[in-house]
Structures are given as structure tokens and as C-alpha cells.
Scaffold this motif. Structure first.
Motif, PDB file in Angstrom:
ATOM      1  N   SER A  27       0.822  -1.215   0.000  1.00 38.29           N
ATOM      2  CA  SER A  27       0.000   0.000   0.000  1.00 38.29           C
ATOM      3  C   SER A  27       0.856   1.267   0.000  1.00 38.29           C
ATOM      4  O   SER A  27       1.995   1.278   0.480  1.00 38.29           O
ATOM      5  CB  SER A  27      -0.925   0.022   1.218  1.00 38.29           C
ATOM      6  OG  SER A  27      -0.185   0.316   2.397  1.00 38.29           O
ATOM      7  N   LEU A  28       0.274   2.315  -0.523  1.00 39.25           N
ATOM      8  CA  LEU A  28       0.900   3.633  -0.507  1.00 39.25           C
ATOM      9  C   LEU A  28       1.163   4.063   0.930  1.00 39.25           C
ATOM     10  O   LEU A  28       2.231   4.595   1.246  1.00 39.25           O
ATOM     11  CB  LEU A  28       0.014   4.649  -1.230  1.00 39.25           C
ATOM     12  CG  LEU A  28       0.414   6.120  -1.127  1.00 39.25           C
ATOM     13  CD1 LEU A  28       1.809   6.359  -1.671  1.00 39.25           C
ATOM     14  CD2 LEU A  28      -0.595   6.983  -1.857  1.00 39.25           C
ATOM     15  N   ASP A  29       0.204   3.830   1.828  1.00 40.55           N
ATOM     16  CA  ASP A  29       0.367   4.214   3.234  1.00 40.55           C
ATOM     17  C   ASP A  29       1.571   3.524   3.865  1.00 40.55           C
ATOM     18  O   ASP A  29       2.329   4.146   4.603  1.00 40.55           O
ATOM     19  CB  ASP A  29      -0.897   3.891   4.040  1.00 40.55           C
ATOM     20  CG  ASP A  29      -2.049   4.820   3.727  1.00 40.55           C
ATOM     21  OD1 ASP A  29      -1.814   5.905   3.147  1.00 40.55           O
ATOM     22  OD2 ASP A  29      -3.193   4.453   4.057  1.00 40.55           O
ATOM     23  N   GLU A  30       1.754   2.241   3.564  1.00 40.11           N
ATOM     24  CA  GLU A  30       2.885   1.512   4.127  1.00 40.11           C
ATOM     25  C   GLU A  30       4.210   2.070   3.611  1.00 40.11           C
ATOM     26  O   GLU A  30       5.157   2.253   4.379  1.00 40.11           O
ATOM     27  CB  GLU A  30       2.786   0.018   3.814  1.00 40.11           C
ATOM     28  CG  GLU A  30       3.892  -0.799   4.457  1.00 40.11           C
ATOM     29  CD  GLU A  30       3.742  -2.298   4.272  1.00 40.11           C
ATOM     30  OE1 GLU A  30       4.715  -3.011   4.588  1.00 40.11           O
ATOM     31  OE2 GLU A  30       2.671  -2.758   3.802  1.00 40.11           O
ATOM     32  N   LEU A  31       4.275   2.359   2.314  1.00 40.46           N
ATOM     33  CA  LEU A  31       5.492   2.942   1.749  1.00 40.46           C
ATOM     34  C   LEU A  31       5.796   4.306   2.362  1.00 40.46           C
ATOM     35  O   LEU A  31       6.936   4.600   2.717  1.00 40.46           O
ATOM     36  CB  LEU A  31       5.367   3.089   0.233  1.00 40.46           C
ATOM     37  CG  LEU A  31       5.644   1.858  -0.609  1.00 40.46           C
ATOM     38  CD1 LEU A  31       5.393   2.175  -2.082  1.00 40.46           C
ATOM     39  CD2 LEU A  31       7.053   1.346  -0.415  1.00 40.46           C
ATOM     40  N   LEU A  32       4.783   5.142   2.488  1.00 41.66           N
ATOM     41  CA  LEU A  32       4.972   6.479   3.053  1.00 41.66           C
ATOM     42  C   LEU A  32       5.423   6.401   4.502  1.00 41.66           C
ATOM     43  O   LEU A  32       6.354   7.105   4.911  1.00 41.66           O
ATOM     44  CB  LEU A  32       3.690   7.305   2.924  1.00 41.66           C
ATOM     45  CG  LEU A  32       3.774   8.742   3.434  1.00 41.66           C
ATOM     46  CD1 LEU A  32       4.867   9.532   2.710  1.00 41.66           C
ATOM     47  CD2 LEU A  32       2.427   9.428   3.288  1.00 41.66           C
ATOM     48  N   GLU A  33       4.788   5.547   5.298  1.00 43.36           N
ATOM     49  CA  GLU A  33       5.183   5.385   6.701  1.00 43.36           C
ATOM     50  C   GLU A  33       6.629   4.917   6.812  1.00 43.36           C
ATOM     51  O   GLU A  33       7.390   5.418   7.646  1.00 43.36           O
ATOM     52  CB  GLU A  33       4.268   4.386   7.411  1.00 43.36           C
ATOM     53  CG  GLU A  33       2.939   4.948   7.825  1.00 43.36           C
ATOM     54  CD  GLU A  33       2.091   3.919   8.542  1.00 43.36           C
ATOM     55  OE1 GLU A  33       2.646   3.062   9.276  1.00 43.36           O
ATOM     56  OE2 GLU A  33       0.858   3.970   8.373  1.00 43.36           O
ATOM     57  N   LEU A  34       7.020   3.957   5.990  1.00 47.00           N
ATOM     58  CA  LEU A  34       8.382   3.446   6.014  1.00 47.00           C
ATOM     59  C   LEU A  34       9.373   4.539   5.622  1.00 47.00           C
ATOM     60  O   LEU A  34      10.413   4.714   6.265  1.00 47.00           O
ATOM     61  CB  LEU A  34       8.521   2.240   5.077  1.00 47.00           C
ATOM     62  CG  LEU A  34       9.916   1.633   4.964  1.00 47.00           C
ATOM     63  CD1 LEU A  34      10.409   1.105   6.315  1.00 47.00           C
ATOM     64  CD2 LEU A  34       9.914   0.527   3.920  1.00 47.00           C
ATOM     65  N   LEU A  35       9.056   5.291   4.594  1.00 47.13           N
ATOM     66  CA  LEU A  35       9.930   6.368   4.146  1.00 47.13           C
ATOM     67  C   LEU A  35      10.090   7.431   5.227  1.00 47.13           C
ATOM     68  O   LEU A  35      11.209   7.865   5.535  1.00 47.13           O
ATOM     69  CB  LEU A  35       9.377   6.990   2.857  1.00 47.13           C
ATOM     70  CG  LEU A  35      10.163   8.160   2.275  1.00 47.13           C
ATOM     71  CD1 LEU A  35      11.600   7.764   1.939  1.00 47.13           C
ATOM     72  CD2 LEU A  35       9.453   8.687   1.037  1.00 47.13           C
ATOM     73  N   ILE A  36       9.008   7.851   5.837  1.00 40.36           N
ATOM     74  CA  ILE A  36       9.062   8.861   6.897  1.00 40.36           C
ATOM     75  C   ILE A  36       9.866   8.343   8.086  1.00 40.36           C
ATOM     76  O   ILE A  36      10.688   9.067   8.660  1.00 40.36           O
ATOM     77  CB  ILE A  36       7.642   9.305   7.306  1.00 40.36           C
ATOM     78  CG1 ILE A  36       7.029  10.136   6.170  1.00 40.36           C
ATOM     79  CG2 ILE A  36       7.656  10.087   8.616  1.00 40.36           C
ATOM     80  CD1 ILE A  36       5.566  10.448   6.343  1.00 40.36           C
TER      81      ILE A  36
END
Length: 145
Positions: A27-36
Motif C-alpha cells: 500500500s501507498l500508506d505503508e510505503l509512506l510510513e516506512l519512508l518517513i
């Protein structure tokens, strides 16, 4: 000559790129959380990001494109053969090799993009992992114009 804190770039001026690997359907949310999370470990934010990279095998992954669009960043895809010179600097796996044609994804993609954007590409610590994704950060020196 000794460098002082005022001589060193502040976190707000450091530019990094992120190399991303993910399972199909991540998911986009998982990628964004990991990146942050990856950025925060180094006291950085998305404002420090200069670009995103992944392997060509992930060219159709909607969450990668969504992340780049949401952050208004260029997303670059590298073929496995373009990453080969960066593989010696990272640990790979046979599973990743079988799935993507490259023994590692996040670290070599980050290094390849950093090298494309400047000089002296360098990984910024270990990659981070979530359930379905990996993220590695690399710094680079801007080459004089």
C-alpha cells in the motif's frame, strides 16, 4: 583545519534519495510510513528528499507511482544490470534475485540514483523494512554547475 558545526550542512540542507523495494500490492500508506520512519531515524524529513528509485521490475507498482506523485518527486527505475556495480556494497538474497533479477533492490537503487544526481554516493545507514517494503537512503554531493 577543523570543521565546526557551522561549517557542516544542517539537516535542512542535506539532500538524500530513497531506494525502495516492495512486494506486489504494497500500500501507498505503508510505503509512506516506512519512508518517513527511515528519514526520521537520521533527523531528516521529506523536504530533504531529492528523488525516489526502484527496480524496473516494479515499474507498474501503483503505490510507488502514488508516492512519487504525492511527494512531487521524480521516480527512477533501474534495470538489474544498471545496479550491478552497487551490489558489492550491499547484502542480497537469492529470493530477491529470483523475483527481480537483482540480489538487492533498495540499497543499489538508492546508490544508483545518488550517483546520477551528484558525486560520492553513500548509503545513510542500514535499510529499513516494513512487512511489505524496504527503504534505503543515500546521500550525494552536488557537483558544481
Amino acid at each position: 583545519m577543523l570543521s565546526t558545526a557551522s561549517d557542516r550542512p544542517s539537516a535542512s540542507t542535506i539532500q538524500v534519495v530513497a531506494g525502495l523495494g516492495c512486494r506486489h500490492g504494497c500500500s501507498l500508506d505503508e510505503l509512506l510510513e516506512l519512508l518517513i520512519h527511515s528519514l526520521a531515524r537520521h533527523e531528516l524529513t521529506v523536504d530533504n528528499l531529492a528523488g525516489l528509485a526502484s527496480i524496473a521490475h516494479k515499474r507498474n507498482e501503483a503505490s510507488l507511482h502514488g508516492l512519487a506523485e504525492n511527494l512531487a518527486l521524480e521516480l527512477v527505475f533501474f534495470a538489474p544490470e544498471q545496479l550491478s556495480i552497487y551490489q558489492a556494497m550491499t547484502a542480497g538474497s537469492e529470493l530477491t534475485q529470483a523475483a527481480t533479477g537483482s540480489p538487492a533492490v533498495a540499497e543499489p537503487c538508492a546508490l544508483a540514483l545518488a550517483a546520477r544526481m551528484g558525486a560520492s554516493p553513500c548509503l545513510l545507514g542500514e535499510k529499513d523494512r516494513s512487512a511489505n517494503a524496504t527503504c534505503a537512503l543515500a546521500t550525494f554531493d552536488r557537483e558544481p554547475a
